[in-house]
Write a protein that holds these residues in place. Structure first.
Motif, PDB file in Angstrom:
ATOM      1  N   GLN A 447     -84.802  23.436   2.500  1.00  0.00           N
ATOM      2  CA  GLN A 447     -83.827  24.387   1.968  1.00  0.00           C
ATOM      3  C   GLN A 447     -84.298  25.828   2.129  1.00  0.00           C
ATOM      4  OE1 GLN A 447     -80.663  23.718   1.076  1.00  0.00           O
ATOM      5  NE2 GLN A 447     -81.265  21.708   1.874  1.00  0.00           N
ATOM      6  N   VAL A 448     -85.596  26.067   1.946  1.00  0.00           N
ATOM      7  CA  VAL A 448     -86.124  27.411   2.194  1.00  0.00           C
ATOM      8  C   VAL A 448     -85.839  27.824   3.635  1.00  0.00           C
ATOM      9  CG1 VAL A 448     -88.243  28.767   2.431  1.00  0.00           C
ATOM     10  CG2 VAL A 448     -87.888  27.358   0.406  1.00  0.00           C
ATOM     11  N   ALA A 449     -86.064  26.897   4.571  1.00  0.00           N
ATOM     12  CA  ALA A 449     -85.811  27.204   5.981  1.00  0.00           C
ATOM     13  C   ALA A 449     -84.335  27.477   6.226  1.00  0.00           C
ATOM     14  CB  ALA A 449     -86.297  26.048   6.856  1.00  0.00           C
ATOM     15  N   TYR A 450     -83.458  26.623   5.699  1.00  0.00           N
ATOM     16  CA  TYR A 450     -82.023  26.792   5.932  1.00  0.00           C
ATOM     17  C   TYR A 450     -81.508  28.099   5.328  1.00  0.00           C
ATOM     18  CZ  TYR A 450     -81.190  22.063   7.747  1.00  0.00           C
ATOM     19  OH  TYR A 450     -81.172  20.926   8.518  1.00  0.00           O
ATOM     20  N   VAL A 451     -81.912  28.392   4.088  1.00  0.00           N
ATOM     21  CA  VAL A 451     -81.388  29.582   3.396  1.00  0.00           C
ATOM     22  C   VAL A 451     -81.876  30.864   4.060  1.00  0.00           C
ATOM     23  CG1 VAL A 451     -81.452  30.873   1.240  1.00  0.00           C
ATOM     24  CG2 VAL A 451     -81.077  28.402   1.196  1.00  0.00           C
ATOM     25  N   LEU A 452     -83.178  30.979   4.298  1.00  0.00           N
ATOM     26  CA  LEU A 452     -83.711  32.214   4.872  1.00  0.00           C
ATOM     27  C   LEU A 452     -83.297  32.402   6.326  1.00  0.00           C
ATOM     28  CD1 LEU A 452     -87.310  32.421   3.354  1.00  0.00           C
ATOM     29  CD2 LEU A 452     -85.224  33.576   2.626  1.00  0.00           C
ATOM     30  N   ALA A 453     -83.045  31.303   7.039  1.00  0.00           N
ATOM     31  CA  ALA A 453     -82.600  31.434   8.431  1.00  0.00           C
ATOM     32  C   ALA A 453     -81.223  32.084   8.527  1.00  0.00           C
ATOM     33  CB  ALA A 453     -82.568  30.066   9.108  1.00  0.00           C
ATOM     34  N   ARG A 454     -80.455  32.006   7.430  1.00  0.00           N
ATOM     35  CA  ARG A 454     -79.116  32.615   7.428  1.00  0.00           C
ATOM     36  C   ARG A 454     -79.142  34.081   7.008  1.00  0.00           C
ATOM     37  NH1 ARG A 454     -78.068  27.357   5.227  1.00  0.00           N
ATOM     38  NH2 ARG A 454     -76.740  26.132   6.617  1.00  0.00           N
ATOM     39  N   ALA A 455     -80.296  34.589   6.634  1.00  0.00           N
ATOM     40  CA  ALA A 455     -80.397  35.994   6.236  1.00  0.00           C
ATOM     41  C   ALA A 455     -80.128  36.895   7.440  1.00  0.00           C
ATOM     42  CB  ALA A 455     -81.779  36.285   5.666  1.00  0.00           C
ATOM     43  N   PRO A 456     -79.534  38.058   7.226  1.00  0.00           N
ATOM     44  CA  PRO A 456     -79.302  38.979   8.351  1.00  0.00           C
ATOM     45  C   PRO A 456     -80.616  39.352   9.030  1.00  0.00           C
ATOM     46  CG  PRO A 456     -78.095  39.683   6.386  1.00  0.00           C
ATOM     47  CD  PRO A 456     -79.007  38.579   5.956  1.00  0.00           C
ATOM     48  N   ALA A 457     -80.609  39.295  10.350  1.00  0.00           N
ATOM     49  CA  ALA A 457     -81.784  39.650  11.159  1.00  0.00           C
ATOM     50  C   ALA A 457     -83.014  38.840  10.757  1.00  0.00           C
ATOM     51  CB  ALA A 457     -82.082  41.142  11.057  1.00  0.00           C
ATOM     52  N   ALA A 458     -82.797  37.558  10.407  1.00  0.00           N
ATOM     53  CA  ALA A 458     -83.931  36.703  10.045  1.00  0.00           C
ATOM     54  C   ALA A 458     -84.880  36.522  11.216  1.00  0.00           C
ATOM     55  CB  ALA A 458     -83.425  35.347   9.569  1.00  0.00           C
ATOM     56  N   ALA A 459     -84.338  36.522  12.407  1.00  0.00           N
ATOM     57  CA  ALA A 459     -85.169  36.377  13.608  1.00  0.00           C
ATOM     58  C   ALA A 459     -84.644  37.340  14.667  1.00  0.00           C
ATOM     59  CB  ALA A 459     -85.128  34.950  14.125  1.00  0.00           C
ATOM     60  N   ILE A 460     -85.552  38.028  15.316  1.00  0.00           N
ATOM     61  CA  ILE A 460     -85.193  38.989  16.363  1.00  0.00           C
ATOM     62  C   ILE A 460     -85.424  38.331  17.717  1.00  0.00           C
ATOM     63  CG2 ILE A 460     -85.704  41.237  17.373  1.00  0.00           C
ATOM     64  CD1 ILE A 460     -86.727  42.118  14.641  1.00  0.00           C
ATOM     65  N   ASN A 461     -84.361  38.211  18.494  1.00  0.00           N
ATOM     66  CA  ASN A 461     -84.487  37.648  19.837  1.00  0.00           C
ATOM     67  C   ASN A 461     -85.057  38.699  20.786  1.00  0.00           C
ATOM     68  OD1 ASN A 461     -83.413  35.035  19.328  1.00  0.00           O
ATOM     69  ND2 ASN A 461     -81.362  35.907  19.283  1.00  0.00           N
ATOM     70  N   ILE A 462     -86.023  38.289  21.598  1.00  0.00           N
ATOM     71  CA  ILE A 462     -86.666  39.185  22.558  1.00  0.00           C
ATOM     72  C   ILE A 462     -86.526  38.554  23.939  1.00  0.00           C
ATOM     73  CG2 ILE A 462     -88.811  40.357  23.208  1.00  0.00           C
ATOM     74  CD1 ILE A 462     -89.672  40.156  20.296  1.00  0.00           C
ATOM     75  N   PRO A 463     -85.506  38.940  24.720  1.00  0.00           N
ATOM     76  CA  PRO A 463     -85.294  38.289  26.020  1.00  0.00           C
ATOM     77  C   PRO A 463     -86.475  38.418  26.967  1.00  0.00           C
ATOM     78  CG  PRO A 463     -83.386  39.627  25.400  1.00  0.00           C
ATOM     79  CD  PRO A 463     -84.482  39.961  24.447  1.00  0.00           C
ATOM     80  N   ARG A 464     -87.147  39.563  26.933  1.00  0.00           N
ATOM     81  CA  ARG A 464     -88.247  39.781  27.871  1.00  0.00           C
ATOM     82  C   ARG A 464     -89.341  40.596  27.203  1.00  0.00           C
ATOM     83  NH1 ARG A 464     -89.348  43.533  32.491  1.00  0.00           N
ATOM     84  NH2 ARG A 464     -90.389  42.335  34.099  1.00  0.00           N
ATOM     85  N   PHE A 465     -90.575  40.161  27.387  1.00  0.00           N
ATOM     86  CA  PHE A 465     -91.724  40.865  26.824  1.00  0.00           C
ATOM     87  C   PHE A 465     -92.767  40.943  27.928  1.00  0.00           C
ATOM     88  CE2 PHE A 465     -95.329  41.742  24.064  1.00  0.00           C
ATOM     89  CZ  PHE A 465     -94.754  42.538  23.073  1.00  0.00           C
ATOM     90  N   PRO A 466     -92.735  42.001  28.748  1.00  0.00           N
ATOM     91  CA  PRO A 466     -93.642  42.078  29.903  1.00  0.00           C
ATOM     92  C   PRO A 466     -95.102  42.076  29.477  1.00  0.00           C
ATOM     93  CG  PRO A 466     -91.913  43.763  30.020  1.00  0.00           C
ATOM     94  CD  PRO A 466     -91.849  43.167  28.653  1.00  0.00           C
ATOM     95  N   THR A 467     -95.944  41.688  30.419  1.00  0.00           N
ATOM     96  CA  THR A 467     -97.380  41.622  30.141  1.00  0.00           C
ATOM     97  C   THR A 467     -97.925  42.969  29.708  1.00  0.00           C
ATOM     98  OG1 THR A 467     -97.617  39.840  31.758  1.00  0.00           O
ATOM     99  CG2 THR A 467     -99.622  41.025  31.125  1.00  0.00           C
TER     100      THR A 467
END
Length: 743
Positions: A447-467
């Motif tokens: 439940q902690v995972a489900y609830v916090l995953a719905r928070a705004p900007a819970a995870a930031i997607n990074i399409p590319r992270f160069p070396t």
């Protein structure tokens, strides 16, 4: 212990030598793969370097140099047969039957799994092959195999799939694997031997015991929490755990090994007294094997064993020395672990936790003590591993510290009570009673995972992270930590280095990016095509694929952030696979290139009008036109002036882009066979690279094959078969990701 919390073990000779050995192996594996001559030279220099310790002081420098040279030799030697890769690649495209032994635990991928196998028999067309290296076997379905299993599989041999952000072929080559088997069938014909068989039996027995007393998905989550085995976890829960930074709970970590070590010692000490040390270490090793023997499990169990041995011998335990020696031993055993993301995350995360947690925790006095340490530990781990998480998982969790602060205090209870379910399974009533609090803890975790995953900007997607971004990041973080621990001039110097270093690295990368040589990139956009030509004077986008999101991600990875205007946008065909992505294009073009026929559809018209409103000129093209755009000579080879626009495949654009050095990229859109034959007569030279029409779904016309010479073939498509007759060396975006070739 120093005032800043840094263990003095960091400065022991053993730690310095182990770090020199490990860094040298990792550098050789990544930067100088499979160059035996380098290993031979390094081995020849190692003994003289060791002799320097007798003549120079401090001797530690000479010892570290000798260890580094020996590490390079370990990475490069023994030399492998240089023709193994060529023999293996010659078999790509053939059906094969293989038998062999599994060299690693299977890994879930795309609705199935993959595993590395050391083959004992490889049969192709009734002929037994030898010396083609190891094989990566991929299959669909629920079957799982374990390290040491004997397997038999039937399928098609292919070149290894590559990834746009990871040189997977180089990684597999380090493990002497140059082919994949796309298995239509796979069976386990034998199990492991010795300790591996015992560990597998324990794992299977424990999994069965858990399944009998816990409902799904709790049973699968507990199996991950206790043994690090990730099987049967629902996709939504898996995503929530990743987004909240809790997915590491499904890995056999140092904390779990520490809990197990305490349980083992507490159980054995009343029976064996001081003689419980070695049985406890044996149980820790068996626990790591039961969890799959992952790099994280091996690292944690080795460090735990070293701490127990040091305590038994009455010697101080230096955590940095233990960490360095463990890394050195693992790389000595398997140098290719330098590529393994689990190995990288385990050591980088552990080092960051040791180094940063005390300082972070001291600044969190406002938090309750039960939450303070897990919050600080998670912050430290994220700081230490951010580039790796961004590079390998393309995601950084912003709620990770909070989620871990809420869950980690309960993890020892989950592991301890979860472990008890195994022996208690012999008493069903007791096991059912013990399962009640475990189920409650697991439900709380979920439940902690489900609830916090719905928070705004819970995870930031990074399409590319160069070396270079990762290098700049560590160039800032390292001196920043030194500045926090230093005083006076040392602090000022560290701050200066922490500011200037990343700026210099970033500027150098930007200059290199802005002045990169001409290249062509076929974007991975699914069932369609989008090609970006990057020249000396800008870029040309040819088509947009079917998806605005896929096009946006692809362009974001390839174009410098300041390049918002394209020199030209070309639309070769009006179908969704060519123009669908234009509906979300946020970049303007100076010129829009269109076929000079009455095409059907509205998306291409909308795109052209939108670009015209932003100042673009519209150019209608027919075969024979030649343009100079972005440093390329763009030759129009199709369509002919009289081509019908209402006939699919007849009135589409065909282009040949020629770079200043003469190399060329040919894009024949979705021309039909008749239009290809006519276009072949328009070619002014061969094609260095040829993008197959319609994603390779149909064969090229014979005339076009002859006129194009011997190009490298590329297919832009979604999953599926390409037409018969194409060689197995065709590069495919559904397997390789975005394909970039030099021009």
């Amino acid at each position: 212990m120093s005032k800043g919390g840094l263990d003095v073990g960091l400065h022991t000779p053993a730690a310095v030598v182990a770090v020199a050995w490990s860094v040298a192996i990792a550098a050789a594996v990544v930067a100088l793969p499979s160059i035996p001559a380098v290993g031979t030279v390094a081995l020849g220099l190692a003994l003289p370097a060791l002799g320097l310790a007798l003549a120079f002081r401090p001797a530690l420098l000479a010892l570290a140099l000798a260890a580094a040279l020996a590490g390079v030799a370990r990475a490069e030697l023994p030399a492998i047969d240089p023709f193994v890769a060529d023999r293996a690649r010659a078999e790509a495209g053939h059906a094969a039957v293989i038998r062999g032994q599994v060299a690693d635990d299977s890994r879930s991928v795309g609705g199935g799994a993959e595993v590395l196998v050391v083959p004992s028999v490889v049969a192709v067309d009734g002929q037994t092959l030898t010396d083609v290296g190891n094989l990566m076997i991929r299959w669909r379905g629920p079957l799982t195999v374990a390290y040491g299993d004997q397997v038999q599989a039937t399928g098609k041999l292919t070149l290894p799939r590559d990834l746009p952000t990871f040189d997977r072929r180089a990684y597999l080559a380090q493990r002497q694997a140059y082919l994949e088997l796309q298995a239509s069938s796979i069976d386990v014909t034998g199990s492991q031997d010795g300790l591996l068989r015992l560990a597998a039996a324990i794992r299977a027995w424990y999994a069965g015991a858990v399944d009998r007393v816990l409902p799904p998905p709790h049973a699968s989550v507990l199996l991950g929490v206790v043994l690090g085995v990730r099987q049967g976890i629902p996709p939504d829960l898996q995503k929530a755990l990743v987004a909240t930074g809790l997915v590491h709970l499904l890995v056999l970590s140092g904390l779990k090994v520490a809990v197990f070590a305490r349980i083992a010692q507490a159980s054995l000490r009343p029976l064996l007294g001081r003689q419980s040390t070695w049985p406890a270490i044996a149980l820790i090793g068996l626990y790591a094997l039961a969890g799959g023997g992952t790099p994280a499990a091996v690292r944690a169990s080795a460090m735990g064993a070293l701490a127990i041995v040091a305590s038994r011998l009455g010697r101080p335990s230096h955590v940095w020395t233990s960490l360095a020696i463990t890394a050195a031993a693992m790389l000595a055993w398997r140098p290719e672990l330098a590529w393994d993301v689990g190995f990288q995350l385990s050591f980088a995360g552990t080092g960051a936790i040791i180094l940063l947690t005390p300082g972070i925790e001291s600044r969190l006095g406002w938090l309750p003590s039960v939450l303070r340490e897990p919050f600080a530990v998670t912050c430290a781990a994220q700081i230490g591993t951010l580039p790796m998480m961004a590079t390998d998982f393309h995601l950084v969790s912003t709620v990770g510290p909070l989620a871990n602060a809420l869950v980690l205090p309960l993890l020892p209870a989950m592991v301890a009570v979860g472990l008890l379910l195994g022996p208690l399974s012999l008493l069903p009533g007791a096991a059912a009673a013990a399962a009640i609090p475990v189920a409650g803890l697991l439900a709380y975790l979920e439940q902690v995972a489900y609830v916090l995953a719905r928070a705004p900007a819970a995870a930031i997607n990074i399409p590319r992270f160069p070396t270079w971004t990762g290098v700049a990041y560590y160039a800032a973080v390292g001196p920043g930590i030194a500045a926090l621990r230093g005083h006076g001039n040392r602090r000022r110097v560290a701050l200066l280095v922490g500011v200037v270093g990343p700026v210099v690295i970033s500027l150098g990368a930007m200059v290199t990016w802005a002045n990169q040589p001409p290249q062509a990139s076929v974007l991975a956009v699914g069932s369609g095509q989008a090609v970006l030509l990057h020249g000396t004077r800008g870029s040309v986008l040819i088509d947009a694929g079917p998806s605005p999101a896929a096009l946006g991600d692809g362009l974001g990875q390839l174009l410098p952030p300041w390049e918002r205007r394209l020199e030209a946008i070309a639309i070769t065909a009006p179908t969704q696979g060519h123009v669908g992505g234009f509906s979300g294009l946020d970049r303007a073009g100076r010129t829009v290139l269109l076929p000079d026929v009455a095409l059907s559809g509205t998306t291409w018209r909308t795109t052209a009008l939108d670009q015209a409103e932003h100042g673009a000129t519209i150019a209608r093209l027919v075969a024979g036109r030649v343009l100079d755009i972005a440093g390329f000579r763009l030759e129009v080879v199709a369509h002919e002036a009289e081509a019908p626009g209402d006939m699919p495949g007849a009135g589409y654009l065909g282009l040949r882009a020629v770079a200043p050095d003469g190399r060329s990229f040919c894009d024949f859109s979705d021309l039909d066979l008749d239009a290809q034959t006519v276009a072949a007569a328009r070619l002014r030279g061969p094609c260095t690279y040829l993008l197959l029409p319609a994603g390779g779904a149909s064969a090229l016309s014979p005339e076009l094959q002859r006129a194009a010479g011997d190009p490298e073939l590329i297919a832009s498509r979604g999953p599926g078969r390409i037409a018969a007759g194409f060689p197995p060396t065709v590069l495919r975006t559904d397997q390789e990701g975005t394909i970039t070739v030099p021009l």
